[in-house]
Design an enzyme around this catalytic site. Structure first.
Site, PDB file in Angstrom:
ATOM      1  N   GLU A 100      41.517  41.436  34.158  1.00 55.79           N
ATOM      2  CA  GLU A 100      40.329  42.191  34.930  1.00 55.79           C
ATOM      3  C   GLU A 100      40.239  42.142  36.589  1.00 55.79           C
ATOM      4  O   GLU A 100      40.183  42.761  37.398  1.00 55.79           O
ATOM      5  CB  GLU A 100      38.677  42.393  34.901  1.00 55.79           C
ATOM      6  CG  GLU A 100      38.649  42.995  33.288  1.00 55.79           C
ATOM      7  CD  GLU A 100      38.358  44.430  33.723  1.00 55.79           C
ATOM      8  OE1 GLU A 100      38.035  44.549  34.315  1.00 55.79           O
ATOM      9  OE2 GLU A 100      38.923  45.103  32.942  1.00 55.79           O
ATOM     10  N   HIS A 144      41.492  44.760  38.999  1.00 54.96           N
ATOM     11  CA  HIS A 144      40.401  44.494  39.993  1.00 54.96           C
ATOM     12  C   HIS A 144      40.106  44.178  40.770  1.00 54.96           C
ATOM     13  O   HIS A 144      39.648  44.427  42.174  1.00 54.96           O
ATOM     14  CB  HIS A 144      38.853  45.527  38.876  1.00 54.96           C
ATOM     15  CG  HIS A 144      39.801  46.247  38.495  1.00 54.96           C
ATOM     16  ND1 HIS A 144      39.670  47.393  38.286  1.00 54.96           N
ATOM     17  CD2 HIS A 144      40.015  45.743  36.589  1.00 54.96           C
ATOM     18  CE1 HIS A 144      40.281  48.528  37.533  1.00 54.96           C
ATOM     19  NE2 HIS A 144      40.220  47.705  36.280  1.00 54.96           N
ATOM     20  N   HIS A 196      33.112  45.544  30.740  1.00 54.69           N
ATOM     21  CA  HIS A 196      34.140  45.733  31.089  1.00 54.69           C
ATOM     22  C   HIS A 196      34.555  44.965  32.160  1.00 54.69           C
ATOM     23  O   HIS A 196      35.311  43.880  32.261  1.00 54.69           O
ATOM     24  CB  HIS A 196      33.992  46.907  30.332  1.00 54.69           C
ATOM     25  CG  HIS A 196      35.886  46.982  31.019  1.00 54.69           C
ATOM     26  ND1 HIS A 196      36.161  48.810  30.152  1.00 54.69           N
ATOM     27  CD2 HIS A 196      37.244  46.442  31.059  1.00 54.69           C
ATOM     28  CE1 HIS A 196      37.952  48.452  29.828  1.00 54.69           C
ATOM     29  NE2 HIS A 196      37.836  47.190  30.726  1.00 54.69           N
TER      30      HIS A 196
END
Ligand SMILES: *[C@@H]1O[C@H](CO)[C@@H](O)[C@H](O)[C@H]1NC(C)=O
Ligand SMILES: *[C@@H]1O[C@H](CO)[C@@H](O)[C@H](O)[C@H]1NC(C)=O
Ligand SMILES: *[C@@H]1O[C@H](CO)[C@@H](O)[C@H](O)[C@H]1NC(C)=O
Ligand SMILES: *[C@@H]1O[C@H](CO)[C@@H](O)[C@H](O)[C@H]1NC(C)=O
Length: 315
Positions: free
Chosen positions: A127, A131, A79
């Site tokens: 992502e 992040h 993920h």
């Protein structure tokens, strides 16, 4: 004794003088930037949380958009690799062209489960933007390629599907105690994982609903060695008791689909996230008081004491 102490003192005194001379030659600006670099490298985030999702639970949570289930395999999917306790700036941009050398591996292990047949580029971009950029001040992670390579190297080295298998936990119609899952990871990895589980709502009068293993999260220091996870503070459903059992199903949960087929109220059909699911459930059930609400929310994946709703599952 006295002599060696004096020697030390005079040594540190001369060191101080040297330091003062050096400082005199530094301008205020260069001092500030030297300090900023140190701060950037050491304090922008504390550690990584590596999150992997169980494809079938994920799809159940996100129906109907996850509809190409024949593309799923019973192996944990990446993920994201999330810098935790981020204090500094998140910098840089997702650069897809850098990913060429690792793209075929990424397509296999970092699928976009919402669109298993499509191009996962948008998911990777999400992502990285959310992040990955927050790790980029550290020179070990200062490009799109380095960040994705780091995640891949962790994935290949610490195989959580295999950790579970070694402890006799295999995908199937059996459910496993959360404590058993946690212990399996702990004994193979050295630290306990954070577990995210999913229980698709519970109607009035029902005692319990099956809960499903949704994600396993393990943590790493910045040198990518294992370490423990601190409480992430994310408002995600957690197993209420380690005694709770979780299904680790290699297909979309059957009980759930029976319910949908029987044309019973199916929150999943109406929402793309647990938050919406819960919101739509409140909407339907119209609890009149907090205590009522609390009763409705009592689920294997939520702490009894914690009646707060998940803020968002948009990670
Ligand atoms: C699968 O879901 C996507 C996103 O909701 C949708 O665009 C697509 O048409 C669906 N495909 C099938 C075969 O149902
Ligand atoms: C993406 O990375 C490549 C290789 O490092 C570089 O040549 C290119 O300029 C970058 N693209 C952007 C938009 O920054
Ligand atoms: C990333 O760090 C390396 C040192 O490891 C440095 O040479 C390079 O210039 C840095 N790249 C960027 C974009 O800051
Ligand atoms: C991880 O372990 C599972 C179960 O043994 C195996 O099927 C899979 O190929 C492994 N994945 C990788 C990347 O080695």
């Amino acid at each position: 004794m006295a002599n060696s102490c004096t020697g030390l003192l005079s040594l540190s005194a001369s060191a101080l003088i040297v330091l003062l001379i050096v400082m005199e030659h530094l301008t205020r600006d260069s001092m500030a930037s030297a300090m900023a670099v140190t701060k950037g490298n050491e304090e922008t985030f504390e550690y990584f949380m590596f999150s992997q999702e169980w494809p079938y639970t994920f799809c159940t949570e996100n129906e109907p958009s996850c509809n190409n289930t024949d593309k799923l395999v019973p192996i944990f999917n990446i993920h994201g690799l999330w810098p935790e306790k981020v204090k500094g700036d998140c910098q840089g941009e997702f650069n897809y062209s850098q990913l060429k050398p690792v793209e075929s591996q990424l397509r296999k292990y970092w699928m976009d489960l919402l669109n298993p047949r499509g191009n996962p580029k948008d998911f990777w971009n999400h992502e990285y933007t959310k992040h990955g950029r927050c790790a980029s001040v550290d020179s070990r992670f200062n490009s799109t390629l380095k960040y994705f390579q780091s995640a891949l190297s962790i994935y290949l080295k610490y195989n959580v599907t295999q950790f579970l298998k070694s402890a006799g936990i295999v995908p199937g119609s059996t459910s496993y105690k959360a404590s058993k899952i946690i212990e399996a990871v702990n004994s193979a990895f050295g630290y306990k994982p954070e577990i995210d589980c999913f229980a698709p709502g519970k109607k009035h009068g029902e005692k319990s609903k099956p809960a499903y293993l949704a994600e396993l999260r393990i943590c790493f220091s910045k040198d990518l060695t294992p370490r423990e996870c601190e409480s992430s503070g994310r408002e995600v459903p957690q197993p209420r008791h380690s005694a709770h059992t979780l299904y680790y199903d290699p297909e979309l949960p059957r009980s759930f689909h029976r319910e949908a087929e029987a044309n019973v109220y199916s929150p999943i059909k109406m929402s793309r996230s647990v938050k919406n699911l819960i919101a739509s459930w409140i909407e339907t059930e119209r609890p009149t008081a907090v205590s009522e609400r609390k009763r409705i929310w009592t689920s294997p994946c939520k702490d009894d004491e914690d009646v707060q709703l998940p803020e968002k599952l948009n990670y």
